[in-house]
Design an enzyme around this catalytic site. Structure first.
Site, PDB file in Angstrom:
ATOM      1  N   TRP A 326       0.830  -1.207   0.000  1.00  0.00           N
ATOM      2  CA  TRP A 326       0.000   0.000   0.000  1.00  0.00           C
ATOM      3  C   TRP A 326       0.865   1.256   0.000  1.00  0.00           C
ATOM      4  CZ3 TRP A 326      -0.283   4.086   3.395  1.00  0.00           C
ATOM      5  CH2 TRP A 326      -1.386   4.940   3.287  1.00  0.00           C
ATOM      6  N   HIS A 327       2.025   1.173   0.659  1.00  0.00           N
ATOM      7  CA  HIS A 327       2.863   2.356   0.803  1.00  0.00           C
ATOM      8  C   HIS A 327       3.550   2.763  -0.493  1.00  0.00           C
ATOM      9  CE1 HIS A 327       2.361   1.605   5.129  1.00  0.00           C
ATOM     10  NE2 HIS A 327       2.726   2.861   5.291  1.00  0.00           N
ATOM     11  N   GLY A 328       3.743   1.842  -1.407  1.00  0.00           N
ATOM     12  CA  GLY A 328       4.390   2.250  -2.638  1.00  0.00           C
ATOM     13  C   GLY A 328       4.709   1.092  -3.560  1.00  0.00           C
TER      14      GLY A 328
END
Length: 475
Positions: A326-328
């Site tokens: 989700w973060h990248g």
């Protein structure tokens, strides 16, 4: 528009004055102002991104109404599936398209096939798309589950999705918590406003004074990890741990504080995570709005821990790997999530994952015990090592950084000036550890205001020298 910018310093009091003195007769008028202000706030980066938010608002607004009206199970599932595909499709295209293409090309090359990067696109990642996408998804899923009723007030729903204080970096609010506040009349409460101003000051202090002061040293060390000592590398990892904490929790504090000025209460997003005594407690204190989102909409539907041991382990890895992704769009984030899954397993096997869920370190005593200090230090050490993967540009750099710490020794330490920012932060947070929103530094009024004045002076002195973007804007 950045919280730490001159534009926002002008924007906020103007919207505040209009909200309470011009549009205060009707809640619907205030909601319309919030929507317009949110569009200005978000469109300040690039007005074209507003179209994506508008599409999400329209799709999920009508999806909610459709779910409320539909009674046939397959039709309700189809509406929910449509909402999920649309929102996750937008997120996947803008955030992960090039990642999957590059990974596919790399796999073909590893298998001996000739492949070129001919399918990648020059895509600009819309600011905050991961946050408002999850916010709209929670609304549709909750309506589908029957946990909330669909709203027919389009302006109120649009204001909920685009609420400017938390639009681009959270907290990720649930419709069941924020939407009723938007639909109901608000009155200005002096105590709430004062608390909001304190949180704004505290958030700006953590961002501008702490995080932005550590940022140059972090950037230098991570960019030159092959040329500095192991002690310097270790300090760089510690500095980044506090940089990202000051940056992200500072944003959340400002968002919560600004919301209070308009009569809204947002959920807490950080509760002194670096005082955690195991990884499980850390995830009950760090980015709470995201961890609870994955818990409620992914972990529990998979069965959580109330399944067989192999499936429970599978669920733990799924939630942490997805959280990392989700973060990248980078394998470093997936590795970071995987490391936290591995760190979480001992607490799970020993059934200590809920041991400190509601606890406070040294709740009655002034100082922690030696055993608590040991647990806090060990947990912080593991979290800091994992942050190396989060911060590094690729896996090779992350492994090189770790190898440098191990092989080069821990001396010399290099510049320790960053500790001058970290130690006051730790002392203040330890003093406030029982309530992350109180910010009552002292019962002595004179001392309390002296601390506020010093913090305000430091913020003012650094705020406009360089408007550094918040780290989580890239997610």
């Amino acid at each position: 528009m950045l919280f730490n910018s001159l534009e926002f310093v002008i924007f906020l009091p103007v919207v505040f004055a209009l909200y309470w003195f011009v549009f205060n007769r009707k809640t619907s008028h205030q909601n319309a102002l919030i929507l317009v202000a949110s569009c200005v706030f978000y469109g300040w980066w690039d007005y074209r991104f507003l179209g994506l938010i508008l599409m999400s608002v329209v799709v999920d607004y009508f999806a909610g109404l459709g779910l409320e009206k539909a009674t046939i199970p397959w039709r309700r599932k189809a509406i929910l599936a449509g909402s999920l595909l649309f929102n996750l499709g937008l997120l996947g295209f803008f955030k992960y398209y090039n990642f999957f293409v590059d990974s596919w090309v790399d796999m073909l090359r590893a298998m001996g096939f000739a492949a070129e990067h001919t399918w990648t696109l020059n895509i600009v990642l819309p600011v905050g798309i991961s946050f408002y996408t999850f916010q709209t998804l929670s609304y549709t899923i909750d309506v589908y589950r029957g946990q909330i009723r669909a709203t027919r007030d389009f302006i109120a729903f649009a204001a909920y999705v685009s609420f400017f204080p938390q639009l681009v970096a959270g907290p990720i609010e649930r419709a069941s918590h924020l939407l009723p506040q938007i639909r109901h009349p608000r009155t200005f409460i002096y105590r709430q406003g004062v608390d909001g101003l304190r949180l704004i000051l505290w958030g700006l202090f953590k961002k501008v004074v702490i995080a932005d002061s550590l940022a140059p040293e972090v950037d230098y060390i991570f960019s030159n990890y092959q040329d500095v000592s192991g002690g310097t590398l270790l300090l760089g990892a510690v500095y980044f741990a506090f940089q990202i904490y000051g940056d992200f929790s500072g944003y959340s504090d400002i968002a919560i504080g600004v919301s209070k000025l308009f009569g809204f209460e947002l959920m807490s997003n950080f509760k002194f995570p670096y005082f955690s005594r195991n990884i499980s407690e850390f995830w009950h204190r760090w980015h709470i709005s995201l961890s609870t989102w994955f818990r409620d909409y992914l972990y529990f539907p998979l069965g959580g821990s109330r399944v067989s041991r192999p499936k429970a382990i599978r669920n733990i890895f799924i939630i942490f790997l997805v959280s990392g992704f989700w973060h990248g769009a980078n394998w470093t984030f997936i590795a970071w999530g995987g490391m936290h899954a591995l760190l979480y397993l001992p607490s799970f096997f020993l059934k200590r994952n809920r041991r400190f869920r509601e606890g406070v370190v040294a709740q009655q005593a002034r100082f922690p015990t030696a055993y608590e200090c040991w647990r806090i230090a060990i947990t912080f050490g593991f979290v800091t090592l994992a942050w190396i993967f989060f911060r590094s540009p690729d896996l090779g750099a992350a492994w090189g950084y770790l190898n440098g710490i191990i092989s080069q020794g821990l001396t010399p330490l290099g510049s320790t000036t960053g500790l001058l920012y970290i130690l006051p932060l730790l002392l203040l947070e330890w003093h406030l550890r029982r309530d992350e929103r109180s910010l009552v530094i002292s019962r002595h009024k004179g001392l309390r205001y002296a601390v506020y004045i010093i913090m305000g002076f430091l913020v003012y002195n650094r705020m406009f020298t360089s408007e550094v973007q918040f780290i989580y804007f890239q997610f």
